[in-house]
Design a protein around this motif. Structure first.
Motif, PDB file in Angstrom:
ATOM      1  N   GLU A   1       0.809  -1.213   0.000  1.00  0.00           N
ATOM      2  CA  GLU A   1       0.000   0.000   0.000  1.00  0.00           C
ATOM      3  C   GLU A   1       0.847   1.270   0.000  1.00  0.00           C
ATOM      4  N   TYR A   2       1.790   1.350   0.945  1.00  0.00           N
ATOM      5  CA  TYR A   2       2.529   2.607   1.027  1.00  0.00           C
ATOM      6  C   TYR A   2       3.496   2.789  -0.139  1.00  0.00           C
ATOM      7  N   LYS A   3       4.012   1.690  -0.685  1.00  0.00           N
ATOM      8  CA  LYS A   3       4.883   1.816  -1.844  1.00  0.00           C
ATOM      9  C   LYS A   3       4.089   2.237  -3.073  1.00  0.00           C
ATOM     10  N   ALA A   4       2.858   1.731  -3.186  1.00  0.00           N
ATOM     11  CA  ALA A   4       1.997   2.160  -4.287  1.00  0.00           C
ATOM     12  C   ALA A   4       1.687   3.639  -4.164  1.00  0.00           C
ATOM     13  N   ALA A   5       1.469   4.099  -2.931  1.00  0.00           N
ATOM     14  CA  ALA A   5       1.162   5.520  -2.714  1.00  0.00           C
ATOM     15  C   ALA A   5       2.322   6.412  -3.128  1.00  0.00           C
ATOM     16  N   TRP A   6       3.557   5.911  -2.953  1.00  0.00           N
ATOM     17  CA  TRP A   6       4.720   6.692  -3.374  1.00  0.00           C
ATOM     18  C   TRP A   6       4.616   7.091  -4.842  1.00  0.00           C
ATOM     19  N   TYR A   7       4.191   6.154  -5.658  1.00  0.00           N
ATOM     20  CA  TYR A   7       4.250   6.337  -7.106  1.00  0.00           C
ATOM     21  C   TYR A   7       2.901   6.655  -7.735  1.00  0.00           C
ATOM     22  N   GLY A   8       1.916   7.023  -6.899  1.00  0.00           N
ATOM     23  CA  GLY A   8       0.623   7.387  -7.432  1.00  0.00           C
ATOM     24  C   GLY A   8      -0.200   6.212  -7.912  1.00  0.00           C
ATOM     25  N   ARG A   9      -0.018   5.065  -7.294  1.00  0.00           N
ATOM     26  CA  ARG A   9      -0.756   3.870  -7.654  1.00  0.00           C
ATOM     27  C   ARG A   9      -1.669   3.477  -6.489  1.00  0.00           C
ATOM     28  N   SER A  10      -2.556   2.527  -6.721  1.00  0.00           N
ATOM     29  CA  SER A  10      -3.481   2.097  -5.676  1.00  0.00           C
ATOM     30  C   SER A  10      -3.489   0.581  -5.566  1.00  0.00           C
ATOM     31  N   VAL A  11      -3.790   0.102  -4.381  1.00  0.00           N
ATOM     32  CA  VAL A  11      -3.886  -1.331  -4.112  1.00  0.00           C
ATOM     33  C   VAL A  11      -5.249  -1.602  -3.484  1.00  0.00           C
ATOM     34  N   VAL A  12      -5.948  -2.597  -4.001  1.00  0.00           N
ATOM     35  CA  VAL A  12      -7.246  -3.001  -3.460  1.00  0.00           C
ATOM     36  C   VAL A  12      -7.148  -4.445  -3.002  1.00  0.00           C
ATOM     37  N   LYS A  13      -7.504  -4.714  -1.758  1.00  0.00           N
ATOM     38  CA  LYS A  13      -7.487  -6.079  -1.237  1.00  0.00           C
ATOM     39  C   LYS A  13      -8.901  -6.640  -1.266  1.00  0.00           C
ATOM     40  N   ILE A  14      -9.018  -7.891  -1.657  1.00  0.00           N
ATOM     41  CA  ILE A  14     -10.318  -8.537  -1.641  1.00  0.00           C
ATOM     42  C   ILE A  14     -10.371  -9.532  -0.496  1.00  0.00           C
ATOM     43  N   ASN A  15     -11.570  -9.990  -0.203  1.00  0.00           N
ATOM     44  CA  ASN A  15     -11.760 -10.860   0.944  1.00  0.00           C
ATOM     45  C   ASN A  15     -10.988 -12.161   0.819  1.00  0.00           C
ATOM     46  N   ARG A  16     -10.410 -12.571   1.921  1.00  0.00           N
ATOM     47  CA  ARG A  16      -9.595 -13.794   1.947  1.00  0.00           C
ATOM     48  C   ARG A  16     -10.402 -15.022   1.514  1.00  0.00           C
ATOM     49  N   TRP A  17     -11.684 -15.016   1.795  1.00  0.00           N
ATOM     50  CA  TRP A  17     -12.498 -16.205   1.546  1.00  0.00           C
ATOM     51  C   TRP A  17     -13.139 -16.213   0.163  1.00  0.00           C
ATOM     52  N   TYR A  18     -12.837 -15.234  -0.655  1.00  0.00           N
ATOM     53  CA  TYR A  18     -13.343 -15.240  -2.023  1.00  0.00           C
ATOM     54  C   TYR A  18     -12.734 -16.435  -2.759  1.00  0.00           C
ATOM     55  N   PRO A  19     -13.535 -17.304  -3.387  1.00  0.00           N
ATOM     56  CA  PRO A  19     -13.021 -18.549  -3.995  1.00  0.00           C
ATOM     57  C   PRO A  19     -12.358 -18.316  -5.344  1.00  0.00           C
ATOM     58  N   SER A  20     -11.270 -17.565  -5.338  1.00  0.00           N
ATOM     59  CA  SER A  20     -10.615 -17.207  -6.598  1.00  0.00           C
ATOM     60  C   SER A  20     -10.056 -18.415  -7.334  1.00  0.00           C
ATOM     61  N   SER A  21      -9.566 -19.426  -6.611  1.00  0.00           N
ATOM     62  CA  SER A  21      -8.980 -20.605  -7.257  1.00  0.00           C
ATOM     63  C   SER A  21     -10.051 -21.530  -7.833  1.00  0.00           C
ATOM     64  N   LYS A  22     -11.216 -21.573  -7.176  1.00  0.00           N
ATOM     65  CA  LYS A  22     -12.269 -22.528  -7.575  1.00  0.00           C
ATOM     66  C   LYS A  22     -13.236 -21.961  -8.617  1.00  0.00           C
ATOM     67  N   THR A  23     -13.081 -20.672  -8.959  1.00  0.00           N
ATOM     68  CA  THR A  23     -13.992 -20.031  -9.902  1.00  0.00           C
ATOM     69  C   THR A  23     -13.390 -20.017 -11.298  1.00  0.00           C
ATOM     70  N   CYS A  24     -14.130 -20.457 -12.282  1.00  0.00           N
ATOM     71  CA  CYS A  24     -13.668 -20.418 -13.668  1.00  0.00           C
ATOM     72  C   CYS A  24     -13.642 -18.959 -14.132  1.00  0.00           C
ATOM     73  N   SER A  25     -12.493 -18.496 -14.550  1.00  0.00           N
ATOM     74  CA  SER A  25     -12.373 -17.108 -14.986  1.00  0.00           C
ATOM     75  C   SER A  25     -13.025 -16.855 -16.340  1.00  0.00           C
ATOM     76  N   ALA A  26     -13.416 -17.931 -17.020  1.00  0.00           N
ATOM     77  CA  ALA A  26     -14.062 -17.784 -18.331  1.00  0.00           C
ATOM     78  C   ALA A  26     -15.577 -17.680 -18.220  1.00  0.00           C
ATOM     79  N   CYS A  27     -16.184 -18.560 -17.391  1.00  0.00           N
ATOM     80  CA  CYS A  27     -17.655 -18.583 -17.317  1.00  0.00           C
ATOM     81  C   CYS A  27     -18.200 -18.361 -15.922  1.00  0.00           C
ATOM     82  N   GLN A  28     -17.303 -18.222 -14.916  1.00  0.00           N
ATOM     83  CA  GLN A  28     -17.684 -17.955 -13.527  1.00  0.00           C
ATOM     84  C   GLN A  28     -18.310 -19.160 -12.813  1.00  0.00           C
ATOM     85  N   HIS A  29     -18.187 -20.343 -13.387  1.00  0.00           N
ATOM     86  CA  HIS A  29     -18.648 -21.547 -12.680  1.00  0.00           C
ATOM     87  C   HIS A  29     -17.744 -21.760 -11.458  1.00  0.00           C
TER      88      HIS A  29
END
Length: 317
Positions: free
Chosen positions: A225-253
Protein backbone atom coordinates in the motif's frame (compact mmCIF):
# COMPACT_ATOMS: atom_id res chain seq x y z
CA UNK A 1 7.97 14.24 0.57
CA UNK A 2 7.60 10.61 1.64
CA UNK A 3 9.29 8.63 4.38
CA UNK A 4 11.52 5.87 3.08
CA UNK A 5 13.76 3.40 4.88
CA UNK A 6 17.18 2.37 3.59
CA UNK A 7 18.48 -0.93 4.96
CA UNK A 8 22.15 -1.90 5.16
CA UNK A 9 24.31 -4.69 6.56
CA UNK A 10 26.41 -3.78 9.59
CA UNK A 11 29.53 -5.42 11.01
CA UNK A 12 29.86 -3.92 14.51
CA UNK A 13 33.10 -4.06 16.46
CA UNK A 14 33.19 -6.29 19.53
CA UNK A 15 32.63 -3.25 21.77
CA UNK A 16 29.71 -2.06 19.66
CA UNK A 17 28.24 -5.58 19.63
CA UNK A 18 28.35 -5.72 23.42
CA UNK A 19 26.62 -2.35 23.65
CA UNK A 20 23.97 -3.41 21.14
CA UNK A 21 23.37 -6.69 22.96
CA UNK A 22 22.80 -4.77 26.16
CA UNK A 23 20.51 -2.29 24.38
CA UNK A 24 18.50 -5.07 22.74
CA UNK A 25 18.07 -6.77 26.11
CA UNK A 26 16.98 -3.58 27.85
CA UNK A 27 14.47 -2.79 25.10
CA UNK A 28 13.07 -6.31 25.33
CA UNK A 29 12.77 -6.12 29.12
CA UNK A 30 11.08 -2.71 29.00
CA UNK A 31 8.65 -3.83 26.30
CA UNK A 32 7.67 -6.98 28.20
CA UNK A 33 7.42 -5.12 31.50
CA UNK A 34 5.17 -2.48 29.95
CA UNK A 35 3.04 -5.09 28.18
CA UNK A 36 2.45 -6.95 31.45
CA UNK A 37 1.67 -3.71 33.29
CA UNK A 38 -0.80 -2.52 30.66
CA UNK A 39 -2.42 -5.93 30.33
CA UNK A 40 -2.94 -6.27 34.08
CA UNK A 41 -4.19 -2.72 34.39
CA UNK A 42 -6.71 -3.03 31.57
CA UNK A 43 -8.08 -6.55 31.94
CA UNK A 44 -8.09 -6.70 35.74
CA UNK A 45 -8.89 -3.10 36.67
CA UNK A 46 -10.40 -1.63 33.51
CA UNK A 47 -7.76 1.14 33.38
CA UNK A 48 -6.04 1.89 30.08
CA UNK A 49 -2.58 3.27 30.83
CA UNK A 50 -1.23 5.89 28.44
CA UNK A 51 2.26 6.27 27.02
CA UNK A 52 2.87 9.09 29.50
CA UNK A 53 1.91 6.80 32.39
CA UNK A 54 4.37 4.15 31.22
CA UNK A 55 7.11 6.69 30.58
CA UNK A 56 6.83 8.00 34.15
CA UNK A 57 6.77 4.44 35.51
CA UNK A 58 9.89 3.63 33.50
CA UNK A 59 11.76 6.49 35.16
CA UNK A 60 10.90 4.97 38.54
CA UNK A 61 11.85 1.48 37.34
CA UNK A 62 15.33 2.67 36.34
CA UNK A 63 15.92 3.95 39.87
CA UNK A 64 15.08 0.67 41.56
CA UNK A 65 17.99 -1.45 42.80
CA UNK A 66 17.12 -4.56 40.80
CA UNK A 67 16.69 -2.75 37.48
CA UNK A 68 19.05 0.23 37.69
CA UNK A 69 21.16 -1.43 34.96
CA UNK A 70 18.62 0.00 32.51
CA UNK A 71 20.50 3.29 32.89
CA UNK A 72 23.57 1.79 31.23
CA UNK A 73 22.08 2.20 27.74
CA UNK A 74 20.61 5.18 25.94
CA UNK A 75 17.16 6.09 27.25
CA UNK A 76 15.87 6.84 23.75
CA UNK A 77 15.54 3.20 22.51
CA UNK A 78 13.71 2.37 25.74
CA UNK A 79 11.19 5.14 25.10
CA UNK A 80 10.85 3.92 21.54
CA UNK A 81 10.06 0.43 22.87
CA UNK A 82 7.14 1.96 24.76
CA UNK A 83 5.96 3.68 21.58
CA UNK A 84 6.14 0.41 19.64
CA UNK A 85 3.98 -1.24 22.30
CA UNK A 86 1.54 1.67 22.21
CA UNK A 87 1.17 1.25 18.44
CA UNK A 88 0.77 -2.53 18.77
CA UNK A 89 -2.05 -2.06 21.27
CA UNK A 90 -3.69 0.57 19.09
CA UNK A 91 -3.63 -1.90 16.19
CA UNK A 92 -5.25 -4.51 18.43
CA UNK A 93 -8.06 -2.28 19.69
CA UNK A 94 -8.75 -1.09 16.15
CA UNK A 95 -8.93 -4.76 15.06
CA UNK A 96 -5.95 -4.58 12.70
CA UNK A 97 -3.76 -7.08 14.55
CA UNK A 98 -3.78 -9.69 17.29
CA UNK A 99 -2.93 -8.80 20.87
CA UNK A 100 0.83 -8.19 21.22
CA UNK A 101 2.97 -10.97 22.66
CA UNK A 102 6.09 -10.92 24.79
CA UNK A 103 9.41 -10.57 23.01
CA UNK A 104 11.81 -13.49 23.28
CA UNK A 105 15.50 -13.47 24.11
CA UNK A 106 16.41 -15.81 21.26
CA UNK A 107 14.29 -14.22 18.55
CA UNK A 108 14.91 -11.21 16.34
CA UNK A 109 16.28 -8.30 18.37
CA UNK A 110 15.89 -4.60 17.58
CA UNK A 111 16.39 -1.12 18.97
CA UNK A 112 15.19 2.17 17.49
CA UNK A 113 17.11 5.41 17.96
CA UNK A 114 15.41 8.78 17.40
CA UNK A 115 17.39 11.72 15.98
CA UNK A 116 18.54 12.78 19.46
CA UNK A 117 20.30 9.44 19.98
CA UNK A 118 22.59 9.27 16.96
CA UNK A 119 24.91 11.47 14.93
CA UNK A 120 24.89 11.58 11.14
CA UNK A 121 27.55 13.68 9.42
CA UNK A 122 26.59 12.81 5.86
CA UNK A 123 28.98 9.88 5.57
CA UNK A 124 28.97 8.02 8.90
CA UNK A 125 26.51 7.07 11.61
CA UNK A 126 27.33 6.98 15.33
CA UNK A 127 24.86 5.77 17.92
CA UNK A 128 24.49 7.14 21.45
CA UNK A 129 26.72 5.44 24.04
CA UNK A 130 29.14 4.35 21.30
CA UNK A 131 32.56 5.89 20.71
CA UNK A 132 32.91 5.15 17.00
CA UNK A 133 30.72 5.08 13.92
CA UNK A 134 29.01 1.88 12.81
CA UNK A 135 30.86 -0.13 10.13
CA UNK A 136 28.05 -0.04 7.55
CA UNK A 137 28.24 -1.61 4.11
CA UNK A 138 26.83 1.21 1.98
CA UNK A 139 25.30 -0.91 -0.77
CA UNK A 140 23.52 2.19 -2.09
CA UNK A 141 23.84 5.87 -1.17
CA UNK A 142 21.38 7.75 0.97
CA UNK A 143 19.70 10.74 -0.74
CA UNK A 144 22.04 13.72 -0.90
CA UNK A 145 21.58 16.13 1.98
CA UNK A 146 19.09 13.91 3.81
CA UNK A 147 18.55 14.14 7.57
CA UNK A 148 17.60 10.76 9.02
CA UNK A 149 14.71 10.95 11.48
CA UNK A 150 15.30 7.55 13.09
CA UNK A 151 17.61 4.56 12.95
CA UNK A 152 16.67 0.97 13.77
CA UNK A 153 19.37 -1.62 14.40
CA UNK A 154 18.35 -5.28 14.22
CA UNK A 155 19.98 -8.62 14.81
CA UNK A 156 18.40 -11.67 13.18
CA UNK A 157 18.40 -15.26 14.43
CA UNK A 158 21.53 -15.97 12.37
CA UNK A 159 23.44 -13.28 14.29
CA UNK A 160 23.57 -10.79 11.39
CA UNK A 161 23.24 -7.08 12.08
CA UNK A 162 21.33 -4.60 9.95
CA UNK A 163 20.54 -0.93 10.19
CA UNK A 164 17.44 0.72 8.74
CA UNK A 165 17.72 4.47 8.25
CA UNK A 166 14.47 6.41 7.88
CA UNK A 167 14.63 9.57 5.76
CA UNK A 168 12.25 11.89 3.95
CA UNK A 169 12.63 11.76 0.21
CA UNK A 170 10.81 13.31 -2.70
CA UNK A 171 9.56 10.47 -4.89
CA UNK A 172 8.31 11.24 -8.37
CA UNK A 173 4.93 9.71 -9.19
CA UNK A 174 4.65 7.62 -12.33
CA UNK A 175 2.58 8.64 -15.31
CA UNK A 176 -1.09 7.63 -15.42
CA UNK A 177 -1.96 4.22 -16.80
CA UNK A 178 -5.13 2.21 -17.26
CA UNK A 179 -3.38 -1.11 -16.81
CA UNK A 180 -4.39 -3.23 -13.82
CA UNK A 181 -3.08 -6.54 -12.62
CA UNK A 182 -4.30 -9.21 -10.22
CA UNK A 183 -1.89 -10.77 -7.75
CA UNK A 184 -2.39 -14.15 -6.10
CA UNK A 185 -0.23 -15.15 -3.15
CA UNK A 186 0.99 -18.72 -3.36
CA UNK A 187 3.39 -21.10 -1.68
CA UNK A 188 5.47 -22.65 -4.46
CA UNK A 189 5.44 -19.24 -6.15
CA UNK A 190 5.42 -16.22 -3.87
CA UNK A 191 3.44 -14.13 -6.35
CA UNK A 192 1.42 -15.06 -9.43
CA UNK A 193 -0.02 -12.30 -11.63
CA UNK A 194 -3.00 -12.31 -13.95
CA UNK A 195 -0.49 -11.79 -16.79
CA UNK A 196 1.03 -15.18 -16.03
CA UNK A 197 4.21 -13.92 -14.35
CA UNK A 198 5.44 -15.89 -11.32
CA UNK A 199 7.98 -15.17 -8.61
CA UNK A 200 9.45 -18.40 -7.22
CA UNK A 201 9.64 -19.06 -3.49
CA UNK A 202 13.17 -20.29 -2.60
CA UNK A 203 11.85 -21.62 0.71
CA UNK A 204 9.11 -23.73 -0.86
CA UNK A 205 8.12 -26.77 1.16
CA UNK A 206 5.43 -29.47 0.96
CA UNK A 207 1.93 -28.32 0.08
CA UNK A 208 0.37 -28.33 3.51
CA UNK A 209 -2.79 -26.30 4.04
CA UNK A 210 -1.79 -24.91 7.44
CA UNK A 211 1.68 -23.99 6.21
CA UNK A 212 0.18 -22.37 3.13
CA UNK A 213 -2.18 -20.25 5.21
CA UNK A 214 0.69 -19.17 7.48
CA UNK A 215 2.90 -18.25 4.52
CA UNK A 216 0.09 -16.26 2.91
CA UNK A 217 -0.58 -14.34 6.11
CA UNK A 218 3.07 -13.31 6.19
CA UNK A 219 3.00 -12.30 2.54
CA UNK A 220 -0.13 -10.24 3.13
CA UNK A 221 1.98 -7.93 5.26
CA UNK A 222 4.11 -6.89 2.32
CA UNK A 223 4.12 -3.08 2.23
CA UNK A 224 2.28 -2.82 -1.07
CA UNK A 225 0.00 0.00 0.00
CA UNK A 226 2.53 2.61 1.03
CA UNK A 227 4.88 1.82 -1.84
CA UNK A 228 2.00 2.16 -4.29
CA UNK A 229 1.16 5.52 -2.71
CA UNK A 230 4.72 6.69 -3.37
CA UNK A 231 4.25 6.34 -7.11
CA UNK A 232 0.62 7.39 -7.43
CA UNK A 233 -0.76 3.87 -7.65
CA UNK A 234 -3.48 2.10 -5.68
CA UNK A 235 -3.89 -1.33 -4.11
CA UNK A 236 -7.25 -3.00 -3.46
CA UNK A 237 -7.49 -6.08 -1.24
CA UNK A 238 -10.32 -8.54 -1.64
CA UNK A 239 -11.76 -10.86 0.94
CA UNK A 240 -9.59 -13.79 1.95
CA UNK A 241 -12.50 -16.21 1.55
CA UNK A 242 -13.34 -15.24 -2.02
CA UNK A 243 -13.02 -18.55 -3.99
CA UNK A 244 -10.61 -17.21 -6.60
CA UNK A 245 -8.98 -20.60 -7.26
CA UNK A 246 -12.27 -22.53 -7.57
CA UNK A 247 -13.99 -20.03 -9.90
CA UNK A 248 -13.67 -20.42 -13.67
CA UNK A 249 -12.37 -17.11 -14.99
CA UNK A 250 -14.06 -17.78 -18.33
CA UNK A 251 -17.66 -18.58 -17.32
CA UNK A 252 -17.68 -17.96 -13.53
CA UNK A 253 -18.65 -21.55 -12.68
CA UNK A 254 -17.61 -22.35 -9.08
CA UNK A 255 -16.28 -25.78 -8.13
CA UNK A 256 -17.55 -27.32 -4.92
CA UNK A 257 -14.04 -28.43 -3.96
CA UNK A 258 -10.46 -27.99 -5.18
CA UNK A 259 -7.71 -29.58 -3.10
CA UNK A 260 -4.28 -27.99 -2.85
CA UNK A 261 -2.54 -30.77 -4.76
CA UNK A 262 -4.50 -29.96 -7.94
CA UNK A 263 -2.47 -27.35 -9.82
CA UNK A 264 -4.53 -27.31 -13.03
CA UNK A 265 -8.13 -28.15 -13.83
CA UNK A 266 -10.73 -28.09 -16.61
CA UNK A 267 -14.03 -26.31 -16.07
CA UNK A 268 -16.91 -28.83 -16.16
CA UNK A 269 -19.21 -26.13 -17.48
CA UNK A 270 -17.33 -24.55 -20.39
CA UNK A 271 -14.33 -26.87 -20.76
CA UNK A 272 -11.67 -24.16 -20.30
CA UNK A 273 -8.37 -25.49 -18.95
CA UNK A 274 -6.87 -23.46 -16.10
CA UNK A 275 -3.58 -23.12 -14.33
CA UNK A 276 -4.79 -22.89 -10.74
CA UNK A 277 -2.75 -19.85 -9.68
CA UNK A 278 -3.05 -17.81 -12.88
CA UNK A 279 -6.80 -18.43 -12.92
CA UNK A 280 -6.97 -17.18 -9.32
CA UNK A 281 -5.03 -14.03 -10.20
CA UNK A 282 -7.38 -13.30 -13.11
CA UNK A 283 -10.38 -13.65 -10.81
CA UNK A 284 -8.74 -11.46 -8.19
CA UNK A 285 -8.20 -8.75 -10.78
CA UNK A 286 -11.85 -8.93 -11.86
CA UNK A 287 -13.10 -8.89 -8.25
CA UNK A 288 -10.88 -5.95 -7.36
CA UNK A 289 -12.09 -3.92 -10.32
CA UNK A 290 -15.70 -4.68 -9.39
CA UNK A 291 -14.96 -3.58 -5.85
CA UNK A 292 -13.60 -0.27 -7.13
CA UNK A 293 -16.57 0.26 -9.45
CA UNK A 294 -19.23 -0.64 -6.90
CA UNK A 295 -17.51 0.67 -3.80
CA UNK A 296 -18.22 -2.55 -1.95
CA UNK A 297 -16.55 -5.79 -0.98
CA UNK A 298 -16.83 -8.62 -3.49
CA UNK A 299 -17.41 -12.08 -2.12
CA UNK A 300 -19.23 -15.31 -2.79
CA UNK A 301 -20.91 -17.26 -0.07
CA UNK A 302 -20.65 -16.68 3.62
CA UNK A 303 -17.71 -14.88 5.20
CA UNK A 304 -16.19 -17.03 7.91
CA UNK A 305 -14.68 -14.24 9.97
CA UNK A 306 -15.80 -10.60 10.28
CA UNK A 307 -12.23 -9.34 10.39
CA UNK A 308 -10.49 -11.94 8.25
CA UNK A 309 -7.00 -11.25 6.98
CA UNK A 310 -7.20 -10.06 3.38
CA UNK A 311 -4.30 -11.59 1.50
CA UNK A 312 -5.07 -11.15 -2.17
CA UNK A 313 -4.70 -7.83 -3.92
CA UNK A 314 -5.32 -6.01 -7.14
CA UNK A 315 -2.68 -3.42 -7.88
CA UNK A 316 -3.02 -0.67 -10.46
CA UNK A 317 0.41 -0.65 -12.05
Amino acid sequence: MSKKAYRYRVYPTSEQARNLTCTFGCCRVVYNWALKLRTTSYFQHGIRLSHSDLSAALTTLKREEGTNWLKEVSSVPLQQALRHLDQALTNFFEKRNAYPTYKKKHGRQSATFAASAFTWDGTSLTLAKQASSLPIVWSRPLPAGCKPSSVTVTKDKAGRYFVSILVEEEIATLSMTEKTIGIDLGLKSVLITSDGETVANPKYYARDEKKLAKAQRKLSLLPLEYKAAWYGRSVVKINRWYPSSKTCSACQHVLSELSLDIRSWACPSCGTCHDRDINAAINIRRAGLAQIDCGRDVRRGRVKAPHAVLDEAVSSL
